[in-house]
Write an enzyme that holds these catalytic residues in place. Structure first.
Site, PDB file in Angstrom:
ATOM      1  N   ASN A  71      45.815  35.183  -0.826  1.00  0.00           N
ATOM      2  CA  ASN A  71      46.213  34.094  -1.723  1.00  0.00           C
ATOM      3  C   ASN A  71      46.612  34.726  -3.053  1.00  0.00           C
ATOM      4  O   ASN A  71      45.759  35.160  -3.821  1.00  0.00           O
ATOM      5  CB  ASN A  71      45.032  33.126  -1.901  1.00  0.00           C
ATOM      6  CG  ASN A  71      45.335  32.025  -2.891  1.00  0.00           C
ATOM      7  OD1 ASN A  71      46.473  31.878  -3.345  1.00  0.00           O
ATOM      8  ND2 ASN A  71      44.316  31.253  -3.236  1.00  0.00           N
ATOM      9  N   LYS A  99      47.896  33.345  -5.587  1.00  0.00           N
ATOM     10  CA  LYS A  99      47.699  32.444  -6.728  1.00  0.00           C
ATOM     11  C   LYS A  99      48.944  32.478  -7.636  1.00  0.00           C
ATOM     12  O   LYS A  99      50.059  32.655  -7.124  1.00  0.00           O
ATOM     13  CB  LYS A  99      46.397  32.805  -7.456  1.00  0.00           C
ATOM     14  CG  LYS A  99      45.205  32.862  -6.483  1.00  0.00           C
ATOM     15  CD  LYS A  99      43.860  32.987  -7.141  1.00  0.00           C
ATOM     16  CE  LYS A  99      42.767  33.032  -6.074  1.00  0.00           C
ATOM     17  NZ  LYS A  99      41.414  33.079  -6.641  1.00  0.00           N
ATOM     18  N   HIS A 107      41.801  24.409  -2.363  1.00  0.00           N
ATOM     19  CA  HIS A 107      41.241  25.563  -3.077  1.00  0.00           C
ATOM     20  C   HIS A 107      40.435  25.087  -4.290  1.00  0.00           C
ATOM     21  O   HIS A 107      40.818  24.114  -4.956  1.00  0.00           O
ATOM     22  CB  HIS A 107      42.361  26.512  -3.514  1.00  0.00           C
ATOM     23  CG  HIS A 107      41.825  27.841  -3.938  1.00  0.00           C
ATOM     24  ND1 HIS A 107      41.259  28.029  -5.169  1.00  0.00           N
ATOM     25  CD2 HIS A 107      41.712  29.011  -3.276  1.00  0.00           C
ATOM     26  CE1 HIS A 107      40.823  29.282  -5.249  1.00  0.00           C
ATOM     27  NE2 HIS A 107      41.093  29.894  -4.112  1.00  0.00           N
ATOM     28  N   GLU A 146      40.234  26.153  -7.195  1.00  0.00           N
ATOM     29  CA  GLU A 146      40.988  26.106  -8.456  1.00  0.00           C
ATOM     30  C   GLU A 146      41.808  24.819  -8.535  1.00  0.00           C
ATOM     31  O   GLU A 146      41.977  24.256  -9.616  1.00  0.00           O
ATOM     32  CB  GLU A 146      41.868  27.360  -8.580  1.00  0.00           C
ATOM     33  CG  GLU A 146      41.013  28.596  -8.854  1.00  0.00           C
ATOM     34  CD  GLU A 146      41.552  29.898  -8.290  1.00  0.00           C
ATOM     35  OE1 GLU A 146      42.736  29.978  -7.938  1.00  0.00           O
ATOM     36  OE2 GLU A 146      40.749  30.855  -8.199  1.00  0.00           O
ATOM     37  N   GLU A 184      34.622  29.315   0.460  1.00  0.00           N
ATOM     38  CA  GLU A 184      34.771  30.126  -0.744  1.00  0.00           C
ATOM     39  C   GLU A 184      33.778  29.644  -1.801  1.00  0.00           C
ATOM     40  O   GLU A 184      34.078  28.679  -2.539  1.00  0.00           O
ATOM     41  CB  GLU A 184      36.196  29.998  -1.297  1.00  0.00           C
ATOM     42  CG  GLU A 184      37.268  30.469  -0.348  1.00  0.00           C
ATOM     43  CD  GLU A 184      38.542  30.850  -1.085  1.00  0.00           C
ATOM     44  OE1 GLU A 184      38.958  32.015  -0.974  1.00  0.00           O
ATOM     45  OE2 GLU A 184      39.109  30.011  -1.799  1.00  0.00           O
ATOM     46  N   GLY A 234      36.750  35.701  -7.909  1.00  0.00           N
ATOM     47  CA  GLY A 234      37.262  36.414  -9.072  1.00  0.00           C
ATOM     48  C   GLY A 234      36.168  36.941  -9.985  1.00  0.00           C
ATOM     49  O   GLY A 234      36.434  37.362 -11.108  1.00  0.00           O
ATOM     50  N   SER A 278      35.765  37.546  -3.783  1.00  0.00           N
ATOM     51  CA  SER A 278      35.558  38.963  -4.107  1.00  0.00           C
ATOM     52  C   SER A 278      35.453  39.868  -2.876  1.00  0.00           C
ATOM     53  O   SER A 278      34.686  40.828  -2.873  1.00  0.00           O
ATOM     54  CB  SER A 278      34.332  39.131  -5.015  1.00  0.00           C
ATOM     55  OG  SER A 278      34.540  38.445  -6.240  1.00  0.00           O
TER      56      SER A 278
END
Ligand code: 13P
Length: 249
Positions: A9, A11, A94, A96, A166, A172, A212
């Protein structure tokens, strides 16, 4: 059929020249692999990425889509638009998107329906926040995310759904769920599916881990029985690292 999958991904990273250069690097190194390999560049580079990966084992997928077929939704992208540039798989849900763009379990259910109606395969993401894990509510949160966006579907729909666990606290941050934490949650997810849809459906669904994942930890995470691959953020932006993760299978 349950498959091993490693999806990058990207992003909001990589402009067009960077997209093309990274694909050239990836193609040099991914001739064969024991996993399906996918990359998710930004919308504006999807067609060029699709074109550059023709006849390779890399599938170009999208990071998101709108639930409407078309219409007055300035700035949005529909399933048919994705399909028209060669996309067959879309990431939905996701964290985010949930955190910064107000995506809810309810709006995600609509996106899921729109993607399936258009024969797109879905990588459906979910995962708990750090506060949920600290209070021991991670399973409840994950169960609720899965149930409210997916459990209105028939069992047959799961042929076109990949799940991606996730945990938000691992994205991240450099802090990965331990292989045991990942396995425990993936087992719980499979059991949740089994309770609703039966063993065959539950066993056939691929469940990816994201958060990660790096060359140094991929092998151990992927070796867990209920972990069928990874959704990779930061490490998918470097060809060498991404290929090392793919080759962890
Ligand atoms: P990182 O691998 O950068 O933690 O991101 C994971 C992710 O969000 C993939 O969708």
């Amino acid at each position: 059929m349950r498959k091993n999958i490693v999806a990058g991904n990207w992003k909001m990273n990589n402009d067009l020249p960077q997209t093309e250069a990274l694909i050239v690097d990836l193609l040099k190194q991914t001739q064969t692999s024991n996993a399906e390999v996918m990359i998710a560049p930004t919308y504006v580079n999807l067609y060029q990425a699709f074109d550059a990966t023709r006849n390779s084992n890399i599938e170009v997928i999208a990071q998101n889509m709108h639930f409407a077929e078309n219409g007055a939704y300035t700035g949005e992208i529909s399933a048919t638009m994705l399909k028209s540039v060669g996309v067959k798989t879309v990431i939905l849900g996701h964290s985010e998107r949930r955190a910064y763009f107000n995506e809810t379990n309810e709006s995600l259910a609509k996106k899921v329906d729109a993607a399936l109606k258009n024969d797109l395969r879905i990588i459906f993401c979910f995962g708990e926040e750090l506060s949920d894990r600290k209070s021991g509510n991670q399973e409840q949160v994950v169960e609720n995310q899965i149930k409210s966006a997916l459990f209105h579907l028939e069992a047959s729909a799961f042929k076109n759904i990949v799940l991606a666990y996730e945990p938000v606290w691992a994205i991240g941050t450099g802090e990965t769920a331990s292989p045991e934490q990942a396995q425990d949650m993936h087992k719980f997810i499979r059991q949740t599916l089994q309770n609703k849809y039966g063993e065959n459906t539950a066993q056939d669904v691929s469940i990816l881990y994201g958060g990660s994942v790096k060359p140094a930890n991929a092998k151990e995470i992927f070796s867990k029985p209920d972990v069928d691959g990874g959704l990779i953020g930061g490490a998918s932006l470097k060809a060498e690292d991404f290929i090392a993760i793919v080759n962890a299978f």
